[in-house]
Design an enzyme around this catalytic site. Structure first.
Site, mmCIF file in Angstrom:
data_model
loop_
_atom_site.group_PDB
_atom_site.id
_atom_site.type_symbol
_atom_site.label_atom_id
_atom_site.label_comp_id
_atom_site.label_asym_id
_atom_site.label_seq_id
_atom_site.Cartn_x
_atom_site.Cartn_y
_atom_site.Cartn_z
ATOM 1 N N ASP A 112 0.827 -1.209 0.000
ATOM 2 C CA ASP A 112 0.000 0.000 0.000
ATOM 3 C C ASP A 112 0.861 1.259 0.000
ATOM 4 O O ASP A 112 0.518 2.271 -0.618
ATOM 5 C CB ASP A 112 -0.933 0.005 1.210
ATOM 6 C CG ASP A 112 -1.907 -1.161 1.191
ATOM 7 O OD1 ASP A 112 -2.393 -1.499 0.103
ATOM 8 O OD2 ASP A 112 -2.172 -1.736 2.257
ATOM 9 N N HIS A 149 -5.323 -3.450 5.264
ATOM 10 C CA HIS A 149 -4.826 -3.788 3.926
ATOM 11 C C HIS A 149 -5.983 -4.197 3.027
ATOM 12 O O HIS A 149 -5.942 -5.230 2.364
ATOM 13 C CB HIS A 149 -3.792 -4.922 4.032
ATOM 14 C CG HIS A 149 -3.143 -5.278 2.729
ATOM 15 N ND1 HIS A 149 -2.508 -4.354 1.925
ATOM 16 C CD2 HIS A 149 -3.018 -6.466 2.086
ATOM 17 C CE1 HIS A 149 -2.030 -4.954 0.853
ATOM 18 N NE2 HIS A 149 -2.330 -6.232 0.916
#
Length: 256
Positions: free
Chosen positions: A123, A150
């Site tokens: 990310d 996530h």
């Protein structure tokens, strides 16, 4: 087996070269549950990417029923064969598989929160890339803190703390936040099913992604979130609510 062994040796040599604190590295893989004990015994670090990849029509939660069982089995193996190992979990949905691992280790009496990590660096890589595009900079020159979880709305980029420092408009902030949160879906759709979404504890929640300092014992320091603006504070509350549900889903899987 010979070719596989050569690959493992090459990975070990490269990793040791790139990371000087690693003084000795053995890479070991296995196929089939019958070889699990052989693969895990004596390991200091276990990285779990096992499971099915996400297809364009799937969400991370769609992967849960398959990947949760795989992670549960592997973690019982870790508890029995290498209870002191640092465990890195990549298998999605990470928001739920990390709590599964923690619950298994707690039941086995081997849980050490410093040694269990959900891998969410991807990310950060996406955030640096997308912000770099806007700024006209190499992503390697950009640092965007990303916290939370996530998956989708649990991914919260802290754009007010971007380095190099810059002020985004509300419209830019909303666009970048949305793109970073949906980066995995963007990649999965671009690959059209050819692969998974790969490109290159600070709150009251028991599991929460944030910047940490790693050492030989796992997590040695958790950095504070720093000052958040109003948009980010609202986003954090939404993130925590969604993340809490994913955590409970993982815990319930082990206990039912």
């Amino acid at each position: 087996m010979h070719q596989c062994s050569e690959v493992h040796q090459r990975i070990a040599r490269i990793s040791a070269h790139l990371n000087p604190p690693i003084d000795k590295l053995h890479v070991r893989g296995f196929v089939g549950q019958q070889r699990l004990e052989e693969a895990l015994t004596g390991m200091d670090l276990v990285i779990i990417p096992a499971g099915v990849p996400r297809k364009p029509e799937m969400t991370r939660d769609d992967l849960f029923n398959i990947n949760a069982g795989i992670v549960k089995t592997l973690c019982f193996g870790i508890a029995n064969c290498c209870p002191k190992a640092i465990v890195n979990l990549i298998s999605n949905p990470v928001n739920s598989t990390v709590p599964i691992a923690a619950e298994v280790f707690q039941k086995s009496g081997t849980y050490d929160p410093r040694r269990l990590l959900g891998v969410t660096k991807l990310d950060v890589v996406r955030a640096n890339t997308f912000v770099g595009e806007v700024l006209g900079l190499d992503p390697r020159e950009v640092d965007v803190p990303v916290i939370g979880g996530h998956a989708g709305g649990t991914i919260l980029p802290i754009l007010s703390q971007v380095k190099p420092s810059i002020s985004f408009t509300q419209e830019e902030t909303e666009h970048l936040t949305s793109r970073i949160q949906n980066g995995g879906t963007e990649v999965v759709e671009a690959k059209a099913g050819a692969g998974s979404a790969t490109l290159s504890m600070v709150t009251e929640l028991p599991f929460f992604a944030s910047k940490v300092r790693l050492g030989r014992n796992g997590v040695e320091e958790i950095y504070s979130l720093g000052p958040l603006n109003e948009y980010e504070r609202v986003g954090l509350e939404k993130t925590k609510k969604e993340l809490a549900a994913s955590i409970e889903k993982g815990i319930s899987f082990v206990n039912t």
